[in-house]
Design an enzyme around this catalytic site. Sequence first.
Site, PDB file in Angstrom:
ATOM      1  N   ASP A  48      92.246 -14.684 -18.170  1.00 26.41           N
ATOM      2  CA  ASP A  48      92.903 -13.414 -18.444  1.00 26.41           C
ATOM      3  C   ASP A  48      94.178 -13.382 -17.590  1.00 26.41           C
ATOM      4  O   ASP A  48      94.379 -14.224 -16.705  1.00 26.41           O
ATOM      5  CB  ASP A  48      91.980 -12.233 -18.128  1.00 26.41           C
ATOM      6  CG  ASP A  48      92.435 -10.967 -18.859  1.00 26.41           C
ATOM      7  OD1 ASP A  48      93.629 -10.879 -19.219  1.00 26.41           O
ATOM      8  OD2 ASP A  48      91.618 -10.054 -19.054  1.00 26.41           O
TER       9      ASP A  48
HETATM   10  C1  BGC Z   1      93.882  -7.997 -20.720  1.00 26.03           C
HETATM   11  C2  BGC Z   1      93.734  -9.024 -21.808  1.00 26.03           C
HETATM   12  C3  BGC Z   1      95.063  -9.250 -22.461  1.00 26.03           C
HETATM   13  C4  BGC Z   1      96.054  -9.664 -21.413  1.00 26.03           C
HETATM   14  C5  BGC Z   1      97.434  -9.953 -21.956  1.00 26.03           C
HETATM   15  C6  BGC Z   1      95.022  -8.295 -19.774  1.00 26.03           C
HETATM   16  O1  BGC Z   1      95.289  -7.198 -18.975  1.00 26.03           O
HETATM   17  O2  BGC Z   1      92.679  -7.903 -19.999  1.00 26.03           O
HETATM   18  O3  BGC Z   1      92.767  -8.602 -22.740  1.00 26.03           O
HETATM   19  O4  BGC Z   1      94.932 -10.204 -23.480  1.00 26.03           O
HETATM   20  O5  BGC Z   1      96.183  -8.626 -20.465  1.00 26.03           O
HETATM   21  O6  BGC Z   1      98.083  -8.783 -22.318  1.00 26.03           O
END
Ligand code: BGC
Length: 823
Positions: free
Chosen positions: A246
């Site tokens: 993530d």
């Molecule tokens: C989220 C993800 C997301 C990523 C990119 C993170 O804060 O947990 O689900 O894909 O950001 O935006």
Amino acid sequence: MRNRLLIAAVLLYLPVFSQTYKDKKATVEDRVNTLLKEMTLEEKIDYIGGYNDFYIRPIERLGLPQIKMTDGPVGTRNYGNTTAYPASILSAATWDTALAKRLGEALGNDARERGVHILLAPGVNIYRAPMNGRNFEYMGEDPYLAGEMAVAYINGVQSKGVVATIKHFAANNQEWDRNNVSSDMDERTLREIYLPAFKAAVTKGHVAAVMDSYNLINGEHATQNNHLNNDILKNEWKFDGIVMSDWVATYDGVAAAKGGLDLEMPNGAFMNRKNLMPALQNETITEELINDKIRRILRVIFRFGFYDTPYEAVSPLKANTQSEAVALDLARGGVVLLKNDNILPLQNKVKTIAVIGPNADLNPAGGGSSFTEPFHYTSLLKGIKAAAPGAKVVYVPNSIPQMENYADNSPLYLDKGSKTKGVKASYFNNMDLEGDAVTQQTEKSINHTWGGETGIKGIGADNFSARYTGVVRVEKAGTYKFSVKGDDGFRLFVDGEKVIEMWGDHAAVVQSKDITLKAGKDYSFKLEYYEHGGGAQISFAVYQDNVDFSEAVKAAKAADVAIVSVGYNGSSESEGSDRTFKLPEYHDQLISAVAKANANTVVVLNSGGNVDMQPWLGNIKGLLHAWYPGQEGGTAIGEILTGKVNPSGKLPASFEKKWEDNPTFNNYYDADGDKHVLYKEGLDIGYRYYDHSDVKPQFPFGFGLSYTTFDYTDMAITSNGKTDVNLTFSIENSGDYDGAEVAQVYVRQVNSPVARPVKELKAFTKVMLKKDESKTVTVQLDKDAFSYWKDDKKAFGYDAGTFEILVGSSSADIKLKGTVTVK
Ligand code: BGC
């Protein structure tokens, strides 16, 4: 001479052989391996860290294109306006895998129009408690339902040549302190509840990417969790695609490299040359470990054709009517009718409809990385007007007080006894209020929203903190609301006592405390705040709210029916923080005031899950759970309210009466702030708990009303004597409307030698039936339907014996029962 000829031939052949990666006819593995051979060690290490926030870097000399990603799961977020589909939990509430596949296909098309290779969706973390700020992005409490819906979604996305990413692996079931909290559970709970949807995505859906979560699992961060990434995902499930982190969820480069992470996003902050080169030199890690990561990324690139076919964005981007049709069908199928005391569908004799509430004239959507800006949307208000052209629709705009409106006029003074209004502000260029302030100044009030640079000397856009001090002095004695809104952390002290605290990374949230003040007395306050990244806001208000629902009450009184639209929105329900179980401030009071004025009150609720309904549920006639219904939501709800569409959504999560009733109530938070969340309830999530408890939910898992009735008959079970079981039954639409029914098949072992849930969902089907029509449904079960995680065997298996097959209209309404013996 012969030798020389041989060498010459080999030399001639070598470049051709080594360029196999360019050959479209060569196998994916040959292309991967020959390209890998061309990469230098430095290139390889750089390659496993993302770049430009949402890309895998290109390597032009080898013909590797940059790989573009976008967020999901409810729309392709990152590149301007797009189709805003309903929240994933609404998709789950359709229980319609064909529709989930269409959603995937539509998202795949949207992604292709934007030149996107990888969609960062779907999400399948299990709904454990209603407050999780991301339940709306997930698919409910049941691992089988979430898995089936995810597989269909993934098939749709990937059929369009776009990689789907199953996230967030794993056990990321709350948002509070999500970077630091460990989800601690036994292996059986992990295998039976928290992993099956991921397993289905990998083994049945062939998903090409997996995103590791922020949290720790049993004490080890997901991005370096060897058991999850290597033992289970890569070795047991044979996942051969990309494991990415993530965004900013990697904590240790070497540990992540060894623990199974292949791609650090959004950049190589840890898995980089500085950290990995020394580890390679001292043989803590091997080059082969890095090669495996590269192979996984390249495999996906060749498999999906990214190497051979340029993906280019369409320009200009326009609304896609096919995608919008899918958004509408989802909303029609996933809104759940929870209560209907002979009020819906609205009859033609309804002449005046009052539409009231903060969510009626907007596009309610959850916030955070899934938030998508549509080209256009139909609000509930517009949808009702369109669906009831013969009625007079009276709209009462939002009358809920907003704290920011009070911030600039709050009674804040610089010092005790001072007549000067304002506060003293100190800004620090770190997140911990450490060292000397870089800027100290007085400010008139505390009401800042910064999109980027703060404009404060020495302070950038991110990674800073602030302390505000002063006194509160009111002219009139009474109880005042002290409200702070912050993105990210904040804490408020009044006369030295901490009265509000939300010290963690999160989207803008409001916290309030009522404090009784004497007239003319000075109360000192100190407000501390930090900003980590992204948007930044800090507001502080002291006020007596002037809640005035008289307009709403007047309109409700004069109408035949009142529709109240309440719930959360992108800033009150979002990733990065949990929400409250109680509806946002004043929403309960608004519903109650309207219901008192008009007995024919229907509530349309927006949220990612359950909310505390006790203050008003008994006083209203109808309740529609609309989740976040997407850009076409208003149209669908208008159609449902007026009976053009018969509601057919069913709850993908149990809705408790009170938070205290939830099986995780005693351990949703860590004990003593030690950052270990103990999943003590084990398998007892949702209906698995209510099935054997005296405590019953307000609305059970699988529940949802229809305007028609369905009769279940003629169940027949045949089996091959082992685990292949064939089940048939008939459903008849015996009521007055065409409609769709979700038939749910649960399995329970009679006299199980080990403790097992009373019953578990093992199949479901959604059947569309015209009035008076009847259909025979066939369902196949296999050994998965009878198996559980056997700790001693470290594998799923079953115990021979008698099993009950239960067919229900919800988990609490079983219509047919039969038994089968499994050998
Ligand atoms: C989220 C993800 C997301 C990523 C990119 C993170 O804060 O947990 O689900 O894909 O950001 O935006």
